[in-house]
Design a protein around this motif. Structure first.
Motif, PDB file in Angstrom:
ATOM      1  N   GLY A 189      -0.811   4.429  -1.399  1.00  0.00           N
ATOM      2  CA  GLY A 189      -1.704   5.548  -1.631  1.00  0.00           C
ATOM      3  C   GLY A 189      -1.857   5.964  -3.072  1.00  0.00           C
ATOM      4  N   PRO A 216      -2.949   5.450  -7.230  1.00  0.00           N
ATOM      5  CA  PRO A 216      -4.048   4.768  -7.923  1.00  0.00           C
ATOM      6  C   PRO A 216      -3.738   3.301  -8.213  1.00  0.00           C
ATOM      7  N   TRP A 261     -12.425  -0.491   1.043  1.00  0.00           N
ATOM      8  CA  TRP A 261     -12.384  -1.898   0.663  1.00  0.00           C
ATOM      9  C   TRP A 261     -12.753  -2.804   1.828  1.00  0.00           C
ATOM     10  N   VAL A 310       0.850  -1.192   0.000  1.00  0.00           N
ATOM     11  CA  VAL A 310       0.000   0.000   0.000  1.00  0.00           C
ATOM     12  C   VAL A 310       0.881   1.236   0.000  1.00  0.00           C
ATOM     13  N   ALA A 339      -6.478   4.071   2.835  1.00  0.00           N
ATOM     14  CA  ALA A 339      -6.377   3.206   1.660  1.00  0.00           C
ATOM     15  C   ALA A 339      -7.172   1.922   1.832  1.00  0.00           C
ATOM     16  N   SER A 380      -1.861   1.404  -6.409  1.00  0.00           N
ATOM     17  CA  SER A 380      -1.977   0.717  -5.129  1.00  0.00           C
ATOM     18  C   SER A 380      -3.427   0.468  -4.765  1.00  0.00           C
ATOM     19  N   ASP A 381      -4.312   1.427  -5.050  1.00  0.00           N
ATOM     20  CA  ASP A 381      -5.719   1.251  -4.731  1.00  0.00           C
ATOM     21  C   ASP A 381      -6.309   0.083  -5.504  1.00  0.00           C
TER      22      ASP A 381
END
Length: 293
Positions: free
Chosen positions: A156, A158, A223, A154, A219, A160-161
């Motif tokens: 932060g 895009p 989810w 992770v 982050a 990684s998202d």
């Protein structure tokens, strides 16, 4: 996306191990498995049939068909309930698998194939496909375990998202815990004892650490709401990101990465950390691009 899982085969043991992993992934997703062999020889304008003086089962086309049949058979043995299809596609492996990735939910490849050189830790097809694939790419290397957590990097970004979303779905389907790792001390190419090291020039490390903890929490928040069944362990580590992630793979069943991270250069399709994991991870590596989670 509900497309099939696609796996490339080339007759190597690495590819057959990838078939087993791909078959399980197809079962977890409730989709079919498509086994593909890239048949490059027609483009070379060479004879494809058996030699006039050799056995009838000889020749390049017969050999390719056997590779494909072996892959399909291994898949059906591994997961009898999964619908398995096979295809012999003319072209070189990267182009064939990149085209297949456009309609796939996941592409699975072995870390090395028959063309791998001794000492080469990961094949060129795996690296290039991780950079150019139109869907997530799973490179099977290290130990393909059925136990252990799913690990996700992770930062932060895009990319990684998208990786976090993929990792949550994988952990949920596998009934595994999720370990979310954020290494905030990513500048440490210089030693911590170097007086010029940024950490020794910055006041308020507690404030910086709090900000990184907040980045990690944010982050994961959305989810985690979508996957309440997944137990999540947050790990904020102060060390080089490559070392931290490689260490996490020793007991993991899967590690998930974005293709590029927060520090990636524009135009660079695959980041240095992703490449390091593809070469040195102790478990399979999933690479997810931010434009197609």
């Amino acid at each position: 996306m509900n497309g099939p899982v696609v796996v490339g085969v080339d007759g190597s043991e690495s590819a057959l191990t990838a078939v087993e992993v791909a078959a399980r992934e197809a079962r977890l997703r409730g989709v079919g498995l498509h086994v593909v062999h890239a048949f490059i020889w027609p483009t070379m304008h060479v004879s494809l049939g058996p030699s006039p003086s050799g056995p009838r089962e000889g020749g390049l086309r017969n050999a390719a068909e056997r590779m494909l049949a072996d892959g399909v058979a291994r898949a059906r043995e591994t997961e009898p309930g999964v619908e398995v299809t096979g295809d012999l596609v003319t072209g070189e492996p990267l182009s064939v698998l990149e085209a297949q990735s456009r309609d796939a939910s996941l592409v699975v490849v072995g870390s090395r194939g028959m063309g791998g050189f001794i000492g080469l830790l990961v094949g060129s097809t795996a690296v290039h496909l991780a950079a150019h694939g139109r869907c997530p790419v799973l490179v099977v290397r290290g130990d393909a375990r059925a136990s252990g957590p799913v690990v996700v990097a992770v930062d932060g970004s895009p990319e990684s998202d998208a990786a976090v979303g993929f990792a949550f779905a994988e952990a949920s389907a596998r009934g595994a815990e999720l370990v979310a790792v954020h290494a905030w001390n990513t500048w440490t190419e210089r030693g911590d004892d170097d007086p010029g090291h940024p950490q020794n020039l910055v006041d308020g490390l507690d404030r910086i650490r709090a900000g990184e903890e907040r980045l990690l929490a944010e982050a994961l928040a959305g989810w985690q709401d979508r996957h309440p069944d997944v137990t999540v362990h947050r790990r904020l580590v102060e060390r080089r990101i490559r070392q931290a992630l490689i260490a996490e793979t020793e007991n993991a069943q899967l590690i998930v990465m974005g293709a590029r991270g927060r520090g990636g250069f524009t135009g660079l399709l695959l980041g240095s950390v992703s490449q390091a994991l593809l070469h040195h991870a102790h478990c399979p590596v999933a690479v997810v691009r931010g434009d197609r989670p």
